[in-house]
Design a protein around this motif. Structure first.
Motif, PDB file in Angstrom:
ATOM      1  N   HIS A 124       1.155  -1.259   0.298  1.00 50.90           N
ATOM      2  CA  HIS A 124       0.063   0.047   0.463  1.00 50.90           C
ATOM      3  C   HIS A 124       1.332   1.130   0.295  1.00 50.90           C
ATOM      4  O   HIS A 124       0.646   2.104   0.648  1.00 50.90           O
ATOM      5  CB  HIS A 124      -1.083   0.356   1.326  1.00 50.90           C
ATOM      6  N   GLY A 126       2.166   3.365  -2.159  1.00 48.51           N
ATOM      7  CA  GLY A 126       1.097   4.691  -3.117  1.00 48.51           C
ATOM      8  C   GLY A 126       0.203   5.721  -2.173  1.00 48.51           C
ATOM      9  O   GLY A 126       0.298   6.482  -1.792  1.00 48.51           O
ATOM     10  N   ALA A 127      -0.761   4.695  -1.482  1.00 46.16           N
ATOM     11  CA  ALA A 127      -1.859   5.481  -0.716  1.00 46.16           C
ATOM     12  C   ALA A 127      -1.246   5.746   0.438  1.00 46.16           C
ATOM     13  O   ALA A 127      -1.671   7.057   0.933  1.00 46.16           O
ATOM     14  CB  ALA A 127      -3.001   4.492  -0.510  1.00 46.16           C
ATOM     15  N   ASP A 130       0.855   8.883  -0.493  1.00 49.55           N
ATOM     16  CA  ASP A 130      -0.910  10.203  -0.786  1.00 49.55           C
ATOM     17  C   ASP A 130      -1.019  10.963   0.568  1.00 49.55           C
ATOM     18  O   ASP A 130      -1.560  11.382   1.103  1.00 49.55           O
ATOM     19  CB  ASP A 130      -2.186   9.698  -1.431  1.00 49.55           C
ATOM     20  N   SER A 175       5.321   6.559 -13.132  1.00 47.92           N
ATOM     21  CA  SER A 175       4.232   5.955 -13.687  1.00 47.92           C
ATOM     22  C   SER A 175       3.654   6.764 -14.189  1.00 47.92           C
ATOM     23  O   SER A 175       3.415   8.100 -13.211  1.00 47.92           O
ATOM     24  CB  SER A 175       4.170   5.086 -11.857  1.00 47.92           C
ATOM     25  N   ASN A 176       2.104   6.120 -14.283  1.00 46.03           N
ATOM     26  CA  ASN A 176       0.907   7.265 -13.894  1.00 46.03           C
ATOM     27  C   ASN A 176       0.252   7.441 -13.063  1.00 46.03           C
ATOM     28  O   ASN A 176      -0.252   8.675 -12.564  1.00 46.03           O
ATOM     29  CB  ASN A 176      -0.258   6.796 -14.688  1.00 46.03           C
ATOM     30  N   ALA A 177       1.176   6.675 -11.803  1.00 52.88           N
ATOM     31  CA  ALA A 177       0.617   7.116 -10.559  1.00 52.88           C
ATOM     32  C   ALA A 177       1.283   8.419 -10.316  1.00 52.88           C
ATOM     33  O   ALA A 177       0.649   8.903  -9.434  1.00 52.88           O
ATOM     34  CB  ALA A 177       0.698   5.901  -9.729  1.00 52.88           C
ATOM     35  N   ALA A 178       2.254   8.084 -10.554  1.00 47.67           N
ATOM     36  CA  ALA A 178       3.572   9.396 -10.434  1.00 47.67           C
ATOM     37  C   ALA A 178       3.163  10.865 -10.623  1.00 47.67           C
ATOM     38  O   ALA A 178       2.812  11.535 -10.206  1.00 47.67           O
ATOM     39  CB  ALA A 178       4.730   8.715 -10.583  1.00 47.67           C
ATOM     40  N   ARG A 180       0.069  11.392 -11.336  1.00 47.49           N
ATOM     41  CA  ARG A 180      -1.016  11.874 -10.526  1.00 47.49           C
ATOM     42  C   ARG A 180      -0.862  12.305  -9.065  1.00 47.49           C
ATOM     43  O   ARG A 180      -1.317  13.767  -9.193  1.00 47.49           O
ATOM     44  CB  ARG A 180      -2.499  10.476 -10.516  1.00 47.49           C
ATOM     45  N   ARG A 181       0.414  11.617  -9.112  1.00 45.34           N
ATOM     46  CA  ARG A 181       0.868  12.362  -7.666  1.00 45.34           C
ATOM     47  C   ARG A 181       1.067  13.272  -7.393  1.00 45.34           C
ATOM     48  O   ARG A 181       0.556  14.738  -6.776  1.00 45.34           O
ATOM     49  CB  ARG A 181       1.702  11.536  -7.051  1.00 45.34           C
ATOM     50  N   ARG A 184      -1.727  16.161  -8.379  1.00 46.03           N
ATOM     51  CA  ARG A 184      -2.138  16.722  -7.143  1.00 46.03           C
ATOM     52  C   ARG A 184      -1.861  17.679  -6.251  1.00 46.03           C
ATOM     53  O   ARG A 184      -1.940  18.637  -4.660  1.00 46.03           O
ATOM     54  CB  ARG A 184      -2.850  15.421  -6.431  1.00 46.03           C
TER      55      ARG A 184
END
Length: 271
Positions: A124, A126-127, A130, A175-178, A180-181, A184
């Motif tokens: 977890h 990534g979460a 965040d 990554s796509n998650a990076a 998005r982070r 935000r």
């Protein structure tokens, strides 16, 4: 485009004085930011895979005291390995002591054995990152209690020092998650792209995700001297044309780093 340096911190045998000398050299040459890597308890020897022999936040405190203009950041600090309350306190303190010359560069980490060794939550991560960034955003803005969130909450408590101005956040990762982070929470996104075309594609994706937020696209490359400096300078120009606002260079082994830093600045002089 800002030219930046990743300081070598991969060798336990490197004299600690080397980091001071290289930071001062980078400042004199006009590099805008010096980055430091982070690994707390890697499963193998420090070296090409694992940087961060000297803990980056402590090291930044020392280097900021012996320089005047150079900014310092972490590239990247593995957030899920840290207590976010202590991290917020450390970064806010560094921000004040350095006169606002600190950038918190964050990442989610990748090495499962290191997470297991320190009891961190790899699945977890990534979460967790965040949630930690949301907490830091709250604390850096004054940190009024109560604060209730998914992971990190408190009913009472006073946070100080409250940073005078925003503490810049850099989010690292491809990554796509990076992305998005970064869109935000970040002020900067730092990738490690394969080529300028791939970088330009990520820059466009970042802009779409960020909307009205101003998130600067940046990247990190490596040059240890095995290719001609003119070729490296050509690559720097190509990334600048692809949209890079910042470019950080890791110059390889600490021996010869000062000379390579100088050579690249000279090669970029007329570009």
């Amino acid at each position: 485009m800002e030219l930046q340096v990743v300081l070598p911190d991969e060798s336990p045998t490197m004299p600690v004085r080397t980091l001071v000398d290289l930071a001062r050299t980078a400042e004199d040459l006009g590099y805008t930011t010096a980055w430091l890597p982070d690994h707390v308890l890697p499963p193998g020897e420090y070296g090409s895979a694992f940087g961060g022999v000297y803990e980056p936040l402590v090291t930044i405190g020392h280097l900021a005291a012996v320089t005047e203009r150079l900014r310092f950041g972490t590239s990247v600090l593995v957030v899920p390995l840290r207590d976010p309350f202590v991290l917020a306190k450390q970064v806010a303190t560094l921000h004040q002591l350095s006169g606002g010359r600190v950038v918190l560069g964050v990442g989610v980490g990748w090495n499962v054995p290191e997470f297991d060794a320190v009891g961190a939550d790899h699945p977890h991560r990534g979460a967790v990152t965040d949630d930690a960034l949301a907490l830091l955003e709250h604390l850096f803005s004054g940190g009024a209690a109560p604060y209730r969130a998914r992971r990190f909450s408190y009913e009472e408590g006073v946070f100080a020092p409250v940073p005078d101005g925003r503490v810049p956040i850099m989010v690292g990762g491809n990554s796509n998650a990076a992305l998005r982070r970064a869109a935000r929470y970040g002020d900067v996104w730092q990738g490690i792209p394969a080529d300028p075309g791939a970088f330009a594609e990520r820059v466009r994706a970042l802009a779409e995700l960020a909307g009205e937020r101003d998130v600067q696209p940046a990247l990190r490359i490596g040059w240890g001297g095995s290719t001609p400096v003119e070729q490296v300078a050509d690559d720097v120009v190509a990334y600048r044309e692809a949209g890079a606002a910042q470019l950080a260079v890791h110059f390889g082994e600490h021996e010869g780093t000062a000379e390579r830093m100088t050579a690249l600045v000279n090669a970029m002089a007329d570009r």
